[in-house]
Design a protein around this motif. Structure first.
Motif, PDB file in Angstrom:
ATOM      1  N   LEU A 107      52.318 -15.533 -16.480  1.00 33.40           N
ATOM      2  CA  LEU A 107      51.375 -16.684 -16.430  1.00 33.40           C
ATOM      3  C   LEU A 107      51.442 -17.147 -14.995  1.00 33.40           C
ATOM      4  O   LEU A 107      52.651 -17.158 -14.354  1.00 33.40           O
ATOM      5  N   PRO A 108      50.621 -17.761 -14.521  1.00 35.64           N
ATOM      6  CA  PRO A 108      50.552 -18.293 -13.014  1.00 35.64           C
ATOM      7  C   PRO A 108      51.110 -19.549 -12.762  1.00 35.64           C
ATOM      8  O   PRO A 108      51.288 -20.001 -11.527  1.00 35.64           O
ATOM      9  N   PHE A 109      51.811 -20.264 -13.685  1.00 38.08           N
ATOM     10  CA  PHE A 109      52.236 -21.424 -13.686  1.00 38.08           C
ATOM     11  C   PHE A 109      53.769 -21.666 -12.790  1.00 38.08           C
ATOM     12  O   PHE A 109      54.241 -20.769 -12.891  1.00 38.08           O
ATOM     13  N   LYS A 110      53.812 -22.670 -12.240  1.00 37.59           N
ATOM     14  CA  LYS A 110      55.007 -22.898 -11.441  1.00 37.59           C
ATOM     15  C   LYS A 110      56.399 -22.739 -12.393  1.00 37.59           C
ATOM     16  O   LYS A 110      56.284 -23.101 -13.537  1.00 37.59           O
ATOM     17  N   PHE A 168      44.401 -29.082 -12.841  1.00 42.13           N
ATOM     18  CA  PHE A 168      44.841 -28.116 -13.384  1.00 42.13           C
ATOM     19  C   PHE A 168      45.696 -27.110 -12.593  1.00 42.13           C
ATOM     20  O   PHE A 168      46.663 -26.339 -12.954  1.00 42.13           O
ATOM     21  N   LEU A 169      44.708 -26.918 -11.651  1.00 43.36           N
ATOM     22  CA  LEU A 169      45.398 -25.871 -10.312  1.00 43.36           C
ATOM     23  C   LEU A 169      46.766 -26.210 -10.043  1.00 43.36           C
ATOM     24  O   LEU A 169      47.360 -25.313  -9.390  1.00 43.36           O
ATOM     25  N   ASP A 170      46.917 -27.383  -9.759  1.00 44.26           N
ATOM     26  CA  ASP A 170      48.314 -27.976  -9.212  1.00 44.26           C
ATOM     27  C   ASP A 170      49.468 -27.522 -10.193  1.00 44.26           C
ATOM     28  O   ASP A 170      50.546 -27.754  -9.617  1.00 44.26           O
ATOM     29  N   THR A 171      49.349 -27.051 -11.403  1.00 46.89           N
ATOM     30  CA  THR A 171      50.327 -26.649 -12.181  1.00 46.89           C
ATOM     31  C   THR A 171      50.563 -25.016 -12.055  1.00 46.89           C
ATOM     32  O   THR A 171      51.390 -24.174 -12.221  1.00 46.89           O
ATOM     33  N   PHE A 172      49.713 -24.347 -10.769  1.00 46.43           N
ATOM     34  CA  PHE A 172      49.898 -22.912 -10.611  1.00 46.43           C
ATOM     35  C   PHE A 172      50.945 -22.852  -9.480  1.00 46.43           C
ATOM     36  O   PHE A 172      51.230 -23.749  -8.552  1.00 46.43           O
ATOM     37  N   ARG A 196      47.332 -20.089  -6.986  1.00 46.62           N
ATOM     38  CA  ARG A 196      46.270 -21.238  -6.893  1.00 46.62           C
ATOM     39  C   ARG A 196      45.437 -20.753  -5.747  1.00 46.62           C
ATOM     40  O   ARG A 196      44.183 -20.859  -5.758  1.00 46.62           O
ATOM     41  N   LYS A 197      46.109 -20.303  -4.767  1.00 51.04           N
ATOM     42  CA  LYS A 197      45.159 -19.801  -3.576  1.00 51.04           C
ATOM     43  C   LYS A 197      44.101 -18.551  -3.923  1.00 51.04           C
ATOM     44  O   LYS A 197      43.004 -18.527  -3.478  1.00 51.04           O
ATOM     45  N   SER A 198      44.644 -17.680  -4.731  1.00 54.95           N
ATOM     46  CA  SER A 198      43.876 -16.665  -5.239  1.00 54.95           C
ATOM     47  C   SER A 198      42.749 -16.961  -6.178  1.00 54.95           C
ATOM     48  O   SER A 198      41.489 -16.447  -5.870  1.00 54.95           O
ATOM     49  N   LEU A 199      42.988 -18.039  -6.791  1.00 52.39           N
ATOM     50  CA  LEU A 199      41.909 -18.510  -7.846  1.00 52.39           C
ATOM     51  C   LEU A 199      40.848 -19.350  -7.065  1.00 52.39           C
ATOM     52  O   LEU A 199      39.534 -19.042  -7.193  1.00 52.39           O
ATOM     53  N   ARG A 200      41.271 -20.263  -6.092  1.00 51.47           N
ATOM     54  CA  ARG A 200      40.152 -21.004  -5.001  1.00 51.47           C
ATOM     55  C   ARG A 200      39.408 -20.026  -4.277  1.00 51.47           C
ATOM     56  O   ARG A 200      38.314 -20.190  -4.051  1.00 51.47           O
ATOM     57  N   ARG A 201      40.031 -18.734  -3.806  1.00 54.09           N
ATOM     58  CA  ARG A 201      39.257 -17.897  -2.932  1.00 54.09           C
ATOM     59  C   ARG A 201      38.222 -17.185  -3.971  1.00 54.09           C
ATOM     60  O   ARG A 201      37.074 -16.856  -3.437  1.00 54.09           O
ATOM     61  N   GLU A 202      38.513 -16.983  -5.511  1.00 55.05           N
ATOM     62  CA  GLU A 202      37.441 -16.485  -6.247  1.00 55.05           C
ATOM     63  C   GLU A 202      36.372 -17.369  -6.279  1.00 55.05           C
ATOM     64  O   GLU A 202      35.106 -17.044  -6.468  1.00 55.05           O
TER      65      GLU A 202
END
Length: 376
Positions: A373-376, A182-186, A191-197
């Motif tokens: 939206l955060p998607f690519k 799912f994150l690969d679509t960001f 993506r980095k921001s969400l993983r940091r959370e």
């Protein structure tokens, strides 16, 4: 066709109600709705007097609808306080009003439960005619159908019930293998921001557990009620709409339809998020905590829900009303709907004008939100 109004779900057999309700939908089950009554959440004293609709044809039930005579507008999530004020300034009473919906639950789904062979158009027309006649006889100001499916909303609008729209943010499962997929679509930055959370939650020493059905024991339910009540008190100044008995007796007996994400710290449980699931949708319903932690709300209420949907093959995650912060986490803006019948002709015209102008603004907002939206 004849309209009957039931003052309690105890007046109808659970099997008869559930035969018309969508299979696998816990929030429309007789058990859930009747449990709200028996646990003291939907009563006349609470401002939610049961007034369920039942449409007969001979000895056959054609339609059912969970409905309530309301003495206020709390717990509905279709906001009409300005309407109530307009009624008051006109020297009229807005309450009581009739509301058809699931109490305290801004989740889209069936609201008018029809027999399989019922003629939908004929049923809708009969319900509008029957409710409007009853409402005028009982000095009920209006009838509000909250969060129906769009097709039903459109059909009722064609028959004279005003159509109102709003925006929520939902997650959609597009066949993701796991959360990383799912994150690969960001975009890279999002993506980095969400993983940091998510890392921040781990860095604080928090451990989260996803519990389903019987894994949620009596102690968990008691703890959840404490979290829920304290959070409502901080946010709204009251202990919440739902009673301890609702959680410990009604929700606790919903089997695998109940999902809880429990967060523990060194001192023990500190927070939890509660979901209910149907066959194809996860409904994020309640959250509570006794201590604040960075990003814990996002992890418990959103990311763990997404992970559960991916693991279980659930199509949609509806995390509840409002919350623009959901956009950057992959929850897409979508329209929600309601219908409104107004007894007073002059105010009926005002509502018609208001809902038409509001719809243009809501659609413009939905389109603008989609660009974020955060998607690519």
């Amino acid at each position: 066709m004849e309209l009957e109004l039931l003052t309690s779900l105890s007046q109808i057999n659970a099997a008869e109600w559930d035969a018309l309700a969508p299979p696998g939908h816990p929030l429309l089950s007789h058990h859930f709705l009747h449990g709200l009554e028996t646990s003291g959440c939907t009563t006349e004293d609470a401002g939610w007097q049961p007034c369920h609709l039942r449409l007969w044809d001979g000895d056959k039930t054609l339609a059912l609808a969970p409905s309530y005579l309301k003495s206020h507008s709390y717990g509905e999530y279709v906001f009409d306080w300005a309407w109530a004020d307009a009624w008051h300034r006109s020297g009229l009473n807005y309450y009581p009003k009739l509301v058809t919906g699931i109490p305290f639950t801004p989740a889209t789904g069936p609201r008018l439960l029809l027999a399989q062979d019922a003629d939908a158009d004929a049923v809708y027309a009969a319900l509008i005619a029957g409710v409007s006649q009853w409402a005028q006889q009982q000095s009920v100001s209006s009838w509000h159908l909250l969060f129906p499916e769009q097709s039903v909303c459109d059909s009722l609008a064609e028959k004279g019930m005003h159509r109102r729209v709003a925006t929520q943010f939902h997650w959609h499962n597009r066949g993701y293998r796991d959360f990383d997929d799912f994150l690969d679509t960001f975009s890279s930055r999002k993506r980095k921001s969400l993983r940091r959370e998510r890392r921040r939650v781990q860095e604080q020493g928090l451990k989260l557990h996803t519990l389903v059905g019987n894994d949620i024991n009596a102690g968990h339910w008691g703890q959840f009620y404490r979290f829920y009540q304290m959070t409502y008190a901080k946010r709204s100044g009251h202990g919440g709409y739902l009673s301890r008995e609702f959680f410990t007796q009604v929700a606790a007996s919903m089997g695998d339809r109940a999902v809880m994400v429990l967060a523990e710290h060194e001192s023990g449980p500190v927070a939890a998020a509660l979901y209910f699931r149907s066959n194809d949708t996860l409904f994020g319903r309640y959250w509570g905590c006794i201590k604040e932690f960075d990003c814990l709300h996002f992890e418990a209420c959103y990311y763990r829900g997404i992970e559960y949907c991916i693991a279980e093959g659930i199509n949609t995650f509806d995390p509840g009303a409002q919350g623009e912060h959901k956009i950057q986490r992959g929850f897409e803006p979508r329209l929600t709907f309601s219908n409104h019948w107004i007894a007073e002709p002059g105010l009926d015209a005002a509502v018609a004008d208001f809902t038409a102008r509001e719809a243009e603004q809501v659609e413009a907002y939905r389109k603008e939100a989609a660009t974020l939206l955060p998607f690519k």
